[in-house]
Design a protein around this motif. Sequence first.
Motif, short mmCIF file in Angstrom:
data_model
loop_
_atom_site.label_atom_id
_atom_site.label_comp_id
_atom_site.label_asym_id
_atom_site.label_seq_id
_atom_site.Cartn_x
_atom_site.Cartn_y
_atom_site.Cartn_z
N ASN A 122 0.81 -1.22 0.00
CA ASN A 122 0.00 0.00 0.00
C ASN A 122 0.84 1.27 0.00
O ASN A 122 0.53 2.23 0.69
CB ASN A 122 -0.96 0.01 1.19
CG ASN A 122 -2.04 -1.04 1.04
OD1 ASN A 122 -2.47 -1.31 -0.07
ND2 ASN A 122 -2.44 -1.64 2.14
N ILE A 123 1.95 1.26 -0.73
CA ILE A 123 2.80 2.45 -0.82
C ILE A 123 2.31 3.26 -2.02
O ILE A 123 2.29 2.77 -3.15
CB ILE A 123 4.27 2.04 -0.99
CG1 ILE A 123 4.74 1.30 0.25
CG2 ILE A 123 5.14 3.26 -1.25
CD1 ILE A 123 6.05 0.59 0.09
N ALA A 124 1.87 4.50 -1.73
CA ALA A 124 1.21 5.28 -2.77
C ALA A 124 2.14 6.27 -3.46
O ALA A 124 1.72 7.00 -4.34
CB ALA A 124 0.01 6.01 -2.17
N SER A 125 3.40 6.33 -3.06
CA SER A 125 4.27 7.38 -3.59
C SER A 125 4.47 7.19 -5.09
O SER A 125 4.37 6.09 -5.62
CB SER A 125 5.62 7.35 -2.86
OG SER A 125 6.26 6.13 -3.07
N GLY A 126 4.74 8.32 -5.76
CA GLY A 126 4.76 8.31 -7.21
C GLY A 126 6.11 7.98 -7.83
O GLY A 126 6.25 7.96 -9.04
N ASN A 127 7.10 7.72 -6.98
CA ASN A 127 8.43 7.46 -7.54
C ASN A 127 8.57 6.00 -7.98
O ASN A 127 7.60 5.24 -8.00
CB ASN A 127 9.52 7.84 -6.54
CG ASN A 127 9.36 7.11 -5.21
OD1 ASN A 127 8.63 6.12 -5.14
ND2 ASN A 127 10.03 7.58 -4.19
N GLU A 128 9.80 5.60 -8.33
CA GLU A 128 10.03 4.24 -8.83
C GLU A 128 9.69 3.20 -7.76
O GLU A 128 9.19 2.12 -8.07
CB GLU A 128 11.50 4.08 -9.25
CG GLU A 128 11.85 4.82 -10.54
CD GLU A 128 12.10 6.30 -10.33
OE1 GLU A 128 11.91 6.79 -9.20
OE2 GLU A 128 12.46 6.98 -11.30
N ILE A 129 9.97 3.55 -6.51
CA ILE A 129 9.67 2.62 -5.42
C ILE A 129 8.16 2.39 -5.36
O ILE A 129 7.70 1.27 -5.18
CB ILE A 129 10.15 3.19 -4.06
CG1 ILE A 129 11.66 3.42 -4.10
CG2 ILE A 129 9.78 2.26 -2.92
CD1 ILE A 129 12.49 2.19 -4.04
#
Lengths: 478, 151
Positions: free
Chosen positions: A211-218
Amino acid sequence: MVIVSTIMVLIIGAMLVGADRDVGTAMRETEHSRKIIYGITQQRFLMVEYILHHHERAKVQWRASHESLARDFRSGIPGGSGEQVLVEVLRERHEEIGAAFSRLIENHESRSSTVDGIAASQELEARLVGRILDMSQANIDSTAQLEKLNQAGLDDARRRVRTLVVLALLFMGVLIVGSAILTLHHILNPIARLQRGINVIADGDLGFRTNIASGNEIGALSRAFDRMADGLERSRAKLEARTRQLVEANTELESFSDSVSHDLRGPLRSMDGFSLALLEDYASRLDDEGRDFLHRIRAASQRMGCLIDDLLGLSRLGRTELKLARVDLSGLAREIAASLPGASPGRTVQWQIDDGVQVRADKGLIRIAMQNLLDNAWKFTGKSPGATIRVGAVERDGEQVIFVADNGAGFDMAHADRLFGAFQRLHHARDFPGTGIGLAIVQRVIRRHNGRIWAEATEGKGATFFFTLGEADHDARG
Amino acid sequence: MMPAGKAVLLVEDDPDDEMLTLRAFRQSNFANPIVVARDGIEALDYLFARGQYSGLADERGPALVLLDLKLPKLDGLGVLRAIRADERTRLIPVVVMTSSKQDDDVIDSYNCGANSYVRKPIDFVQFVAAARTLGTYWLMLNETPPEQWAK
C-alpha cells in the motif's frame, strides 16, 4: 524541492556577488581618497616651494597636479547622497584653491618693487596662502571623512558577505538534513516495507499488501508487487477450490470403491456357492465337462474376489496416515524372504540381502511394498534354474537407492511404461499368475513417501527394481 | 446331530445369501432352528414379539443373532443398538456377518456392542467352515449368562 533549492542557491549567489562587488567598490574608493589626500599634500608642498623660490617648474607642477586632482574629483565614484554632497564641496573648494593660486601667481608677477608694493604684495600673498592652506586642509578633512564613509560601506559589505556565507552554510545544512529525511521517508522506509512484504509472502501469507502510494520508482515497484500478491492470492484461492473439489471427488471415489467392492462380493459368493451346491447335490447328473465348467465358474469367482480385495487395498493405501520411522530394510527383507519358501515348497532361491540397509519410512507401507517386490522376484524366478534375488542399496547423486534384483523372466523394456499401472500385466496369467496390482501398490507406497520407482530389465535374464524414498516431509496423497 | 435348542436369528436381505447361509448351517449339522428376518424392522419384530411375530411367546429369545449390516428399512447397526438398548435382549450374542471389511464398519459394530465380526468369504468351502466354527463356538462352547440375569 529541487526548484526551491536552485532558486535559493541563485539568490544567495547573486547576493554574494553583489556584496563582493560592493567590497571591491569600497576598496577602490578608499584607494581614490588616499590618492586625493596624497595629491592635496603634494600640492601644498609645491605651493610652499613656489612661494619660497617662485620657480616656474613648481608653478607648472602645481597646475598639473591641480588638473589631475580635478580629474580625480570628477571621476569620483558616486556613492550615497552624503558622499555626493562631500564630493561637491571638495570640487568647489578645489576650484577656489585653483582661483586663489592663480591670484597668488598674479600677485607675485605683478608686484611693484616699491616697499609699499612689496609689503602689500606680501600681505596678500600671506592671506592667499593662509586661505589655500585652510581650504586644502578642509579638503583633506573632507576626503578623510569620505574615506571614513567608504570604510563604513566596506565594513557593511564585509558583514553582508559574512552573513551570506553563514546563511549559505545553514541552507546547505538544512538541505542535507532535509534530503536525508526525504530519502529515508520516500526510499528507505518503502524498501523496508517491500522487503517485509516479500518475506511475509514467502512465508505463505498472501494477504500482505505494501500500500505504498508514492509516485516514484519505489511506488511503482510496490504497486507491481501488490498486483503480483493479488494474482498469487487469486491463483491460490483457485488452487484451493480445485484441491477441495479433488479431495471431495477422491472421497467419493473411495466410498464408491468401498461400496462397489462390498456389493460385488455378494454375487460372487452366490456364483461360487451355487456352483458348489450343483457339484455337491447334482454331481451324478453332470458329465465331466459340466463339472469342469462349474469348477471354472468357482475359480473365476474366487479370482475376481482377489482382484476386488487387491483393488480395495490399493485405494486404501492413499488414506492411511504416514507414520515415519527408521526401518531396518535388511531385516524386513529377510523376514519376508523367510516366509516365501513356504508359499511354494520345493523351490530353492539364493537370497543375497545386504546388511544394514536402513530407510526412513512408514513401516506398514514399506512392508507392503517390499512384500510385493519380493513376491514378484520370487514368482518371476520360478522357472529359472539357479534363481538369485538380491536386495541392497547404492548411492546415486547423493541419494539412497534401494534395489531388488532377480535373474528371472525379466520383461521387454519397450513395455516398461505400463509396468506400474493397475491390472497391467506383461506376462500371461498361465505362466505367472497374479492380479496385476502388485506393482501399482508398490508405486503408490513409494509415491506417498515422495520417492521414485523405476525398473531395468532384459527379457529372459531378469529384472531390477530401483526406488528412492524422498524426504516424505509432507503427506503426499497418491 | 445336536439337540434342537433355541433358535438362531439370521438377519439377511439377500435371498442368495440366505439360501447359502442356511445350506452352510445345515451342512454343519446344527439342530437349532434358523429364523430369517429380511430387514431390520422384521428382525426387531421377531426379537420383541411384535407385528407378524406378535403371537410368538418366545420369551427366551434366540440363542444367536447373525446380522448383516446392509439392510433395508433399518440397517444392521440400528438393529444392534436396539438389541443392546433393551433389557430383554441386551445379552443375546450378536455376530456381524457381512461382505465389508472396512475399518469403520468393524469399529462401529464393536462400539455398538457386537460380540464378533466375521467377513463372509467368497469361497463357499470357506463359508461352510466359518459357519461351522461360529456355530460350534456360540451355540455349544460359549456359556450364556443364567436366565434370571437376562431380565
